[in-house]
Design a protein around this motif. Sequence first.
Motif, PDB file in Angstrom:
ATOM      1  N   VAL A 202      44.465   1.210  76.148  1.00 33.95           N
ATOM      2  CA  VAL A 202      45.395   2.315  76.398  1.00 33.95           C
ATOM      3  C   VAL A 202      46.312   1.521  77.419  1.00 33.95           C
ATOM      4  O   VAL A 202      46.060   1.135  78.491  1.00 33.95           O
ATOM      5  CB  VAL A 202      44.801   3.617  77.067  1.00 33.95           C
TER       6      VAL A 202
ATOM      7  N   GLU B 209      38.434   2.797  73.847  1.00 32.39           N
ATOM      8  CA  GLU B 209      37.736   1.607  74.697  1.00 32.39           C
ATOM      9  C   GLU B 209      38.307   0.208  74.311  1.00 32.39           C
ATOM     10  O   GLU B 209      38.346  -0.192  73.166  1.00 32.39           O
ATOM     11  CB  GLU B 209      36.235   1.767  74.453  1.00 32.39           C
ATOM     12  N   ARG B 210      38.806  -0.445  75.575  1.00 34.88           N
ATOM     13  CA  ARG B 210      39.435  -1.809  75.277  1.00 34.88           C
ATOM     14  C   ARG B 210      38.789  -2.784  74.683  1.00 34.88           C
ATOM     15  O   ARG B 210      38.885  -3.519  74.213  1.00 34.88           O
ATOM     16  CB  ARG B 210      40.263  -2.084  76.547  1.00 34.88           C
TER      17      ARG B 210
ATOM     18  N   ILE C 147      24.634   6.435  87.455  1.00 32.38           N
ATOM     19  CA  ILE C 147      24.458   7.055  86.053  1.00 32.38           C
ATOM     20  C   ILE C 147      23.704   8.251  86.056  1.00 32.38           C
ATOM     21  O   ILE C 147      24.282   9.193  85.290  1.00 32.38           O
ATOM     22  CB  ILE C 147      23.391   6.067  85.291  1.00 32.38           C
TER      23      ILE C 147
ATOM     24  N   LEU D 161      20.125  -1.302  90.543  1.00 30.49           N
ATOM     25  CA  LEU D 161      19.462  -0.870  92.119  1.00 30.49           C
ATOM     26  C   LEU D 161      18.959   0.410  92.093  1.00 30.49           C
ATOM     27  O   LEU D 161      18.319   0.923  92.760  1.00 30.49           O
ATOM     28  CB  LEU D 161      20.206  -1.258  93.297  1.00 30.49           C
ATOM     29  N   THR D 162      19.150   1.274  91.043  1.00 37.53           N
ATOM     30  CA  THR D 162      18.547   2.501  90.821  1.00 37.53           C
ATOM     31  C   THR D 162      17.300   2.250  89.970  1.00 37.53           C
ATOM     32  O   THR D 162      17.348   1.632  88.894  1.00 37.53           O
ATOM     33  CB  THR D 162      19.643   3.517  90.064  1.00 37.53           C
TER      34      THR D 162
ATOM     35  N   SER E  11      31.896  -2.839  81.003  1.00 35.27           N
ATOM     36  CA  SER E  11      32.083  -3.308  82.452  1.00 35.27           C
ATOM     37  C   SER E  11      30.665  -3.984  82.614  1.00 35.27           C
ATOM     38  O   SER E  11      30.523  -5.039  83.240  1.00 35.27           O
ATOM     39  CB  SER E  11      32.101  -2.224  83.443  1.00 35.27           C
TER      40      SER E  11
ATOM     41  N   THR F 130      29.117   8.517  91.062  1.00 34.05           N
ATOM     42  CA  THR F 130      29.332   7.420  90.459  1.00 34.05           C
ATOM     43  C   THR F 130      28.162   6.653  89.795  1.00 34.05           C
ATOM     44  O   THR F 130      28.287   5.688  89.264  1.00 34.05           O
ATOM     45  CB  THR F 130      29.925   6.170  91.423  1.00 34.05           C
TER      46      THR F 130
ATOM     47  N   ALA G  14      30.500   7.118  81.935  1.00 33.90           N
ATOM     48  CA  ALA G  14      31.169   8.671  82.161  1.00 33.90           C
ATOM     49  C   ALA G  14      32.043   8.967  80.978  1.00 33.90           C
ATOM     50  O   ALA G  14      31.828  10.208  80.551  1.00 33.90           O
ATOM     51  CB  ALA G  14      32.058   8.077  83.253  1.00 33.90           C
TER      52      ALA G  14
HETATM   53  C1  LIG Z   1      28.257  -4.318  90.804  1.00 31.52           C
HETATM   54  C2  LIG Z   1      28.019  -2.790  90.554  1.00 31.52           C
HETATM   55  C3  LIG Z   1      26.584  -2.481  90.627  1.00 31.52           C
HETATM   56  C4  LIG Z   1      26.310  -1.158  90.274  1.00 31.52           C
HETATM   57  N1  LIG Z   1      25.027  -0.808  90.231  1.00 31.52           N
HETATM   58  C5  LIG Z   1      24.873   0.390  89.835  1.00 31.52           C
HETATM   59  C6  LIG Z   1      23.678   0.727  89.773  1.00 31.52           C
HETATM   60  O1  LIG Z   1      22.401   0.162  89.992  1.00 31.52           O
HETATM   61  N2  LIG Z   1      22.880   1.926  89.237  1.00 31.52           N
HETATM   62  C7  LIG Z   1      24.013   3.138  88.874  1.00 31.52           C
HETATM   63  O2  LIG Z   1      23.626   4.187  88.487  1.00 31.52           O
HETATM   64  N3  LIG Z   1      25.305   2.582  88.970  1.00 31.52           N
HETATM   65  C8  LIG Z   1      25.719   1.414  89.670  1.00 31.52           C
HETATM   66  N4  LIG Z   1      26.934   1.158  89.668  1.00 31.52           N
HETATM   67  C9  LIG Z   1      28.026   2.183  89.586  1.00 31.52           C
HETATM   68  C10 LIG Z   1      28.317   2.790  88.202  1.00 31.52           C
HETATM   69  O3  LIG Z   1      27.228   3.223  87.234  1.00 31.52           O
HETATM   70  C11 LIG Z   1      28.970   1.555  87.323  1.00 31.52           C
HETATM   71  O4  LIG Z   1      30.263   1.261  88.005  1.00 31.52           O
HETATM   72  C12 LIG Z   1      29.606   2.042  85.908  1.00 31.52           C
HETATM   73  O5  LIG Z   1      30.062   1.030  85.375  1.00 31.52           O
HETATM   74  C13 LIG Z   1      30.520   3.212  85.925  1.00 31.52           C
HETATM   75  O6  LIG Z   1      30.476   3.742  84.736  1.00 31.52           O
HETATM   76  P1  LIG Z   1      32.026   4.419  84.244  1.00 31.52           P
HETATM   77  O7  LIG Z   1      31.738   4.800  82.930  1.00 31.52           O
HETATM   78  O8  LIG Z   1      32.568   5.262  85.288  1.00 31.52           O
HETATM   79  O9  LIG Z   1      32.884   3.116  84.391  1.00 31.52           O
HETATM   80  P2  LIG Z   1      32.864   1.906  83.542  1.00 31.52           P
HETATM   81  O10 LIG Z   1      31.506   1.569  83.015  1.00 31.52           O
HETATM   82  O11 LIG Z   1      33.553   0.784  84.271  1.00 31.52           O
HETATM   83  O12 LIG Z   1      33.514   2.032  82.388  1.00 31.52           O
HETATM   84  C14 LIG Z   1      34.953   2.058  81.949  1.00 31.52           C
HETATM   85  C15 LIG Z   1      35.332   1.815  80.743  1.00 31.52           C
HETATM   86  O13 LIG Z   1      36.792   2.054  80.640  1.00 31.52           O
HETATM   87  C16 LIG Z   1      37.212   0.922  79.826  1.00 31.52           C
HETATM   88  N5  LIG Z   1      38.727   0.714  79.991  1.00 31.52           N
HETATM   89  C17 LIG Z   1      39.456   0.672  81.380  1.00 31.52           C
HETATM   90  N6  LIG Z   1      40.616   0.783  81.279  1.00 31.52           N
HETATM   91  C18 LIG Z   1      40.774   0.925  80.096  1.00 31.52           C
HETATM   92  C19 LIG Z   1      42.344   0.990  79.234  1.00 31.52           C
HETATM   93  N7  LIG Z   1      43.289   0.943  80.061  1.00 31.52           N
HETATM   94  N8  LIG Z   1      41.970   1.450  77.964  1.00 31.52           N
HETATM   95  C20 LIG Z   1      41.050   1.363  77.352  1.00 31.52           C
HETATM   96  N9  LIG Z   1      39.631   1.264  77.993  1.00 31.52           N
HETATM   97  C21 LIG Z   1      39.986   0.937  79.314  1.00 31.52           C
HETATM   98  C22 LIG Z   1      36.637  -0.352  80.435  1.00 31.52           C
HETATM   99  O14 LIG Z   1      36.550  -1.272  79.509  1.00 31.52           O
HETATM  100  C23 LIG Z   1      35.357   0.201  80.435  1.00 31.52           C
HETATM  101  O15 LIG Z   1      34.416   0.002  79.443  1.00 31.52           O
HETATM  102  C24 LIG Z   1      27.480  -0.365  90.098  1.00 31.52           C
HETATM  103  C25 LIG Z   1      28.635  -0.451  89.942  1.00 31.52           C
HETATM  104  C26 LIG Z   1      29.119  -1.800  90.353  1.00 31.52           C
HETATM  105  C27 LIG Z   1      30.571  -2.154  90.287  1.00 31.52           C
END
Ligand SMILES: Cc1cc2nc3c(=O)[nH]c(=O)nc-3n(C[C@H](O)[C@H](O)[C@H](O)COP(=O)(O)OP(=O)(O)OC[C@H]3O[C@@H](n4cnc5c(N)ncnc54)[C@H](O)[C@@H]3O)c2cc1C
Length: 415
Positions: free
Chosen positions: A100, A33-34, A390, A52-53, A40, A388, A14
Motif C-alpha cells: 500500500v 500484504e507487501r 500473539i 519469548l512467549t 516481519s 502486541t 493482527a
Molecule cells: C524482535 C521482536 C520480538 C518479538 N517477540 C514476540 C514474542 O516472543 N511473542 C509475541 O507474542 N510477540 C512478540 N513480538 C511482538 C509481535 O508479536 C510482533 O511484532 C508481531 O510481528 C506483530 O504482529 P502484527 O501483525 O501486528 O505486525 P507484523 O507481524 O509486523 O505484520 C505487519 C505486516 O504488514 C505488512 N505491511 C507493512 N506496511 C505495509 C504496507 N504499506 N503495505 C502492505 N503491507 C504492509 C508487513 O509486511 C507485515 O507483514 C515481537 C516483536 C519483535 C519486534
Amino acid sequence: MERFTTVVVGAGHAGLAASHFLTERSIDHVVLERGEVANSWRRERWDSFRLLTPNWQSRLPGLRYEGPDPDGYMTMGEVTGFIERFAALSRAPVRTGTGVTSVRRVDDGYHVTTSGGEIHCRTLVIASGACNRPVVPPFHEAVPSSVEQLTPFDYREPGQLADGGVLVVGASATGVQLAAELRRSGRPVILSVGEHVRLPRTFRGRDVLWWMDASGVWDQRYDEVDDLQRARRLPSPQLVGTPERATLDLNALTAMGVELVGRWAAVRDGRALFSGGLRNVFSLADLKMERLLGTFEEWAREAGRDGEVGPPESFAPTRVPTKTRLQLDLRGGEVRTIVWATGFRPDYAWLDVPVVDEKGRLRHDGGVVDSPGLYALGLPVLRRRRSTFIHGIEDDAREVIDHLAGFVGVRSNIE
Ligand SMILES: Cc1cc2nc3c(=O)[nH]c(=O)nc-3n(C[C@H](O)[C@H](O)[C@H](O)COP(=O)(O)OP(=O)(O)OC[C@H]3O[C@@H](n4cnc5c(N)ncnc54)[C@H](O)[C@@H]3O)c2cc1C
C-alpha cells in the motif's frame, strides 16, 4: 476501480485476526500484504530467534498450539508456520506482494493506492505492525566509518560480523539476546544499558509470563492504566526463550563476561560517551521487578493459588561493576561493530490521513483511529497490556471489528 467494505493493511497475525472477525460478520474485505504472510517474522528477525512467549500462549482465534512441548518457545520457522496455518484456517483473502503506497480520505471512505492498482473502501484497518523500522539515535552519524553499524533488521548471525569487539546498544529483549549470542561466539562484548525491564524467566517454578497471564496483569485495559503514554513506550522485558528456560538478566550477562556500560549519550571526537549512574538504573529495574513479583504473590495468596506454585523465591540484586567506563575510543579498533538494539517504530509514510502525531504515533482510542472508519490493531497497549503479543490479538480484534461493524451498519451475527 475495485471496491470493498474493508481493506486490511498487513498480513501479520493482527491483520489476519481482523480478517477472521470480518469474515465472521460477513463483511467483504481484502488483506493487502507487501511481502508474504508473516513477513516481519521471515524478513526482520535473526536466525536463532525464538519467541519469548511460551508455546501454550501461542493462540489465535480458532487456533492454539497443540504440540508436545507447551512450555517451549517457537523457533522462527515454527512461528511462521503457525501464522500461515491461521491464514489458511480462516481462509483470509490475502493478496501478497501488494504494497500500500497511499491511503487518502474521500467523501465516503478511503482511496487506497497499491502496487497492484487502486481500491476504494468504506473502512480500513491498519495492521501494518508496530516495529517497521529500527530506531537509531541521530549521533550514529558521528561514529567513525571504520566501525560497522547494524540494526536487528540487518543482523542474522555472529559469523556475519568482523572479528573483534562488539558494542551492543540497548538492554531490552533484543539487546540482551544479541549480546549473549555474540559473547558465546567468542567476541568481546560491551552492552550499553539504559532504562530496562528485568524479569526472571521462571518464578516459583512457573514461567513469569504464566504469572502475567494468570494474575490478570496482562489483561489490564488501556483505560485503566495510570500513565498510558508511558505504558505504550515501555521497553520489552529482558527475556529469552530457550529450551533450558534460562534467565537472561544483566547478572547472567556479566557472568558470561559481557561488560556493562551506561546509556550511550553522545559521540565526541570519535569517542562514545556513556552516562554514569548505573547503580541507580539497576536499582530501579530491581525495584520494579520486586514490585511486580510482589503483585503476583499477593494475587496467588488472595486467589488461593499458592498450592499450585513452587516455594517462595528471591533474586539477587543486579551486580554493579566495580569500575565502569564512561568513554570508549571508537577509533582504537577495540570495537569493530555496533549493534543498535534501541527499539523499533511503526512506519506510516503511506498514510496520507492526518492521524499521526509529531512523534510518529497514530492518534487512536483503543484502536478507533481519529478519522471515521479508520481502525488500528497490533499496537502497544492498544486495548490491553498484552495487545502486541500473539495471544493478545483475539479480544482486541473482536472489539475493534465490532466497532467497525457498527460503523458500517452490520449487526453482529454472533450476538
Ligand atoms: C524482535 C521482536 C520480538 C518479538 N517477540 C514476540 C514474542 O516472543 N511473542 C509475541 O507474542 N510477540 C512478540 N513480538 C511482538 C509481535 O508479536 C510482533 O511484532 C508481531 O510481528 C506483530 O504482529 P502484527 O501483525 O501486528 O505486525 P507484523 O507481524 O509486523 O505484520 C505487519 C505486516 O504488514 C505488512 N505491511 C507493512 N506496511 C505495509 C504496507 N504499506 N503495505 C502492505 N503491507 C504492509 C508487513 O509486511 C507485515 O507483514 C515481537 C516483536 C519483535 C519486534
